[in-house]
Enzyme design. Structure first.
Site, PDB file in Angstrom:
ATOM      1  N   HIS A 142     -15.248  11.941  29.523  1.00 16.26           N
ATOM      2  CA  HIS A 142     -15.832  10.839  28.568  1.00 16.26           C
ATOM      3  C   HIS A 142     -16.295   9.809  29.739  1.00 16.26           C
ATOM      4  O   HIS A 142     -17.563   9.249  29.600  1.00 16.26           O
ATOM      5  CB  HIS A 142     -14.872  10.335  27.756  1.00 16.26           C
ATOM      6  N   HIS A 192     -20.256  14.690  19.240  1.00 14.17           N
ATOM      7  CA  HIS A 192     -19.054  14.346  20.255  1.00 14.17           C
ATOM      8  C   HIS A 192     -19.193  15.531  21.258  1.00 14.17           C
ATOM      9  O   HIS A 192     -18.739  15.358  22.457  1.00 14.17           O
ATOM     10  CB  HIS A 192     -17.761  14.419  19.857  1.00 14.17           C
ATOM     11  N   ASP A 199     -19.374  15.256  25.394  1.00  6.89           N
ATOM     12  CA  ASP A 199     -18.554  16.137  26.445  1.00  6.89           C
ATOM     13  C   ASP A 199     -19.616  17.010  27.306  1.00  6.89           C
ATOM     14  O   ASP A 199     -19.109  16.889  28.372  1.00  6.89           O
ATOM     15  CB  ASP A 199     -17.512  17.173  25.654  1.00  6.89           C
ATOM     16  N   HIS A 246     -15.192  22.892  26.263  1.00  5.83           N
ATOM     17  CA  HIS A 246     -15.169  22.675  27.732  1.00  5.83           C
ATOM     18  C   HIS A 246     -15.171  23.826  28.734  1.00  5.83           C
ATOM     19  O   HIS A 246     -15.844  23.760  29.563  1.00  5.83           O
ATOM     20  CB  HIS A 246     -13.988  22.007  28.063  1.00  5.83           C
TER      21      HIS A 246
HETATM   22 ZN    ZN Z   1     -14.214  14.698  24.299  1.00  5.20          ZN
END
Ligand code: ZN
Length: 272
Positions: A75, A228, A232, A255
């Site tokens: 973040h 969101h 990321d 991720h």
């Molecule tokens: Zn995140």
């Protein structure tokens, strides 16, 4: 385009989402060509560039250097990338970046409060010369050469359904449409996370909990979840150490996939 840094040092206190411990970081201005550097304050102020650290992913993005770890870097890196800050030193007291409200809004507000300074040195943005992609079952990420950064992101989850977004990067758009989107997690996963020793600092204050009865708090955007994911990705691609111009398509990403793309792009640019 010139490189940038921030005008003054800022300090951010909070709780780490995964370790549940108090954490504090300071972000300092840095000269041109420094890039984003982590300073391990409690380890003789050892300084390591973001793109030379070992990356792993387990819910968040974790960096490691010689047995030192930094948890949940995505973040703050997203805020720096989103505001196009090329050079900064992040001084760590603990081993996790504070989670604040689970979004990048607090970081963006703090960075903008001190202001962004232009340095008289040309910015070197990564330009792809060929498409790069990774597919993994029904998930995939695909980056095409472009002279600007744009992202298409699609997610599909139980209780959320399908959400998609198209984003053409600019710092103003990032600040208004991406930075406030919060982390989310699923009711049924929370127990597993706690068993794995993760999400110790997770609470209704720093994430949206999704379950069969709805969401734990009102949403900031109807499609906050996909926003969101975009947030990321903006953080994870900054692990390249420099900004990138590309058109990136992501289907059901996370991720893992983001970091795999970063590694593949690094291989390609290192091999040039
Ligand atoms: Zn995140």
């Amino acid at each position: 385009m010139w490189q940038t840094t921030i005008r003054d040092r800022i300090e951010i206190d909070g709780i780490g989402l995964h370790t549940g411990r108090k954490s504090r970081i300071m972000i300092s201005p840095a000269p041109a060509d420094t890039g984003i550097v982590f300073n391990f304050f409690n380890k003789n102020s050892l300084k390591v560039k973001v793109d030379s650290m070992i990356v792993s992913t387990n819910r968040g993005t974790i960096l490691a250097h010689n047995g030192y770890f930094i948890y949940t870097v995505e973040h703050i890196l997203s805020a720096l990338n989103g505001l196009e800050i090329d050079n900064a030193e992040i001084i760590l007291e603990g081993e996790e970046i504070p989670s604040c409200d689970g979004s990048a809004k607090f970081f963006v507000d703090k960075l903008k409060e001190v202001g962004i300074e232009t340095l008289e040195k040309t910015r070197r943005v990564i330009q792809l010369q060929e498409p790069i992609w990774i597919f993994n079952g029904d998930k995939g990420i695909f980056a095409l050469p472009s002279d600007k950064l744009s992202i298409y992101y699609i997610i599909e989850f139980p209780w959320i359904g399908r959400q998609w977004i198209f984003y053409e990067h600019s710092p103003t758009k990032y600040e208004q449409e991406v930075a406030p989107a919060r982390t989310f997690g699923f009711e049924e996963e929370i127990e597993t996370l706690v068993t794995e020793g993760l999400a110790k600092g997770g609470s209704l204050l720093n994430s949206i909990i999704v379950g069969k009865n709805g969401y734990s708090s009102p949403l900031r955007y109807p499609d906050e979840f996909v926003r969101h994911k975009l947030l990321d990705l903006m953080g994870d691609i900054y692990l390249l150490g420099r900004r990138i111009n590309a058109t990136i398509f992501v289907v059901k990403g996370g991720h893992n996939l983001h970091v795999e793309l970063v590694k593949k792009i690094k291989e390609v640019i290192d091999g040039r």
